[in-house]
Design a protein around this motif. Sequence first.
Motif, mmCIF file in Angstrom:
data_model
loop_
_atom_site.group_PDB
_atom_site.id
_atom_site.type_symbol
_atom_site.label_atom_id
_atom_site.label_comp_id
_atom_site.label_asym_id
_atom_site.label_seq_id
_atom_site.Cartn_x
_atom_site.Cartn_y
_atom_site.Cartn_z
ATOM 1 N N LEU A 247 34.313 34.456 19.749
ATOM 2 C CA LEU A 247 33.585 34.566 21.016
ATOM 3 C C LEU A 247 34.346 35.408 22.031
ATOM 4 C CD1 LEU A 247 32.372 30.891 21.527
ATOM 5 C CD2 LEU A 247 31.021 32.842 20.786
ATOM 6 N N GLY A 248 35.629 35.506 21.874
ATOM 7 C CA GLY A 248 36.451 36.202 22.850
ATOM 8 C C GLY A 248 36.742 35.295 24.023
ATOM 9 N N PRO A 249 37.517 35.783 24.972
ATOM 10 C CA PRO A 249 37.879 34.977 26.136
ATOM 11 C C PRO A 249 36.656 34.604 26.965
ATOM 12 C CG PRO A 249 39.249 36.937 25.960
ATOM 13 C CD PRO A 249 38.148 37.090 24.974
ATOM 14 N N GLN A 250 36.618 33.376 27.379
ATOM 15 C CA GLN A 250 35.555 32.901 28.258
ATOM 16 C C GLN A 250 36.153 32.644 29.634
ATOM 17 O OE1 GLN A 250 32.208 32.687 27.225
ATOM 18 N NE2 GLN A 250 33.184 33.821 25.587
ATOM 19 N N VAL A 251 35.558 33.218 30.652
ATOM 20 C CA VAL A 251 36.077 33.045 32.001
ATOM 21 C C VAL A 251 35.812 31.609 32.457
ATOM 22 C CG1 VAL A 251 34.002 33.895 33.177
ATOM 23 C CG2 VAL A 251 36.225 34.127 34.279
ATOM 24 N N LEU A 252 36.827 30.967 33.031
ATOM 25 C CA LEU A 252 36.701 29.598 33.521
ATOM 26 C C LEU A 252 36.584 29.538 35.034
ATOM 27 C CD1 LEU A 252 39.426 27.795 31.387
ATOM 28 C CD2 LEU A 252 36.959 27.782 31.041
ATOM 29 N N ALA A 253 37.377 30.348 35.719
ATOM 30 C CA ALA A 253 37.389 30.292 37.177
ATOM 31 C C ALA A 253 37.835 31.633 37.745
ATOM 32 C CB ALA A 253 38.332 29.196 37.645
ATOM 33 N N MET A 254 37.356 31.900 38.947
ATOM 34 C CA MET A 254 37.777 33.100 39.679
ATOM 35 C C MET A 254 37.928 32.704 41.140
ATOM 36 S SD MET A 254 36.096 36.938 39.917
ATOM 37 C CE MET A 254 34.546 36.485 40.717
ATOM 38 N N ARG A 255 39.114 32.938 41.654
ATOM 39 C CA ARG A 255 39.407 32.646 43.060
ATOM 40 C C ARG A 255 39.541 33.975 43.791
ATOM 41 N NH1 ARG A 255 44.121 31.931 46.406
ATOM 42 N NH2 ARG A 255 43.724 30.333 47.973
ATOM 43 N N VAL A 256 38.848 34.099 44.907
ATOM 44 C CA VAL A 256 38.904 35.297 45.732
ATOM 45 C C VAL A 256 39.550 34.907 47.050
ATOM 46 C CG1 VAL A 256 37.584 37.192 46.732
ATOM 47 C CG2 VAL A 256 36.734 36.059 44.672
ATOM 48 N N SER A 257 40.590 35.645 47.433
ATOM 49 C CA SER A 257 41.303 35.277 48.655
ATOM 50 C C SER A 257 41.723 36.508 49.445
ATOM 51 C CB SER A 257 42.536 34.432 48.309
ATOM 52 O OG SER A 257 43.419 35.161 47.487
ATOM 53 N N ASP A 258 42.117 36.271 50.685
ATOM 54 C CA ASP A 258 42.608 37.310 51.588
ATOM 55 C C ASP A 258 44.126 37.161 51.661
ATOM 56 O OD1 ASP A 258 43.367 38.941 53.702
ATOM 57 O OD2 ASP A 258 41.715 38.320 55.002
ATOM 58 N N PRO A 259 44.883 38.131 51.136
ATOM 59 C CA PRO A 259 46.338 37.998 51.117
ATOM 60 C C PRO A 259 47.000 38.085 52.486
ATOM 61 C CG PRO A 259 45.674 40.107 50.183
ATOM 62 C CD PRO A 259 44.432 39.342 50.482
ATOM 63 N N TYR A 260 46.263 38.508 53.524
ATOM 64 C CA TYR A 260 46.832 38.639 54.858
ATOM 65 C C TYR A 260 46.717 37.365 55.693
ATOM 66 C CZ TYR A 260 47.144 43.618 53.941
ATOM 67 O OH TYR A 260 47.451 44.835 53.404
#
Length: 181
Positions: A68-81
């Motif tokens: 199946l290949g890698p399955q995405v579990l989570a994605m976090r989007v953030s502001d580094p500043y």
Amino acid sequence: MTKTLKETFGFTVGRSLSLIGAASLMAFSFEFAAARELSTPRQDFIACEGVDGEVRFEIMFETADTTLGPQVLAMRVSDPYVSEARSEIARFDSADGLLNNTGGVIVGYVDPTNPKTGRVGERIGGTTLGQLRSIMVSLEGEAVSTVVASMVSGKRYSAQAVYLKKIGQELVQDLDCIREK
């Protein structure tokens, strides 16, 4: 003498059964451990930052089945500043149905009713989260399964984030990614 023979016989049988039981248990333990090793999912982490430095993506994959290949579990989007406590813009989880990686692209769907993606006033990609329908991350424009499997830990890779607005407009941002272990 019979009593001693029974005691000896009972001890011998009990000892033999104990040894057979122990050997069987050890064989089962080894087989179970081997099976667990084969089916234990491995997690891979990819961190991407906007070339302009305004956004950071942290993506977690599970690689349990190579077909199946890698399955995405989570994605976090953030502001580094922004301080760590306030930096999170959105978090997409596949368990919530808001994240998948079909078609070679990681897609996070913005849902204003979900507290993880519903912070509508947060700035991202030249717009606000409330104006977006989805956020897509394309790793080198290839299939996610190919890219994640071939990525070397610590090496830098290029990617793109595509912010799809509700009105149909697309905003594109170049990303610099690294595979973390």
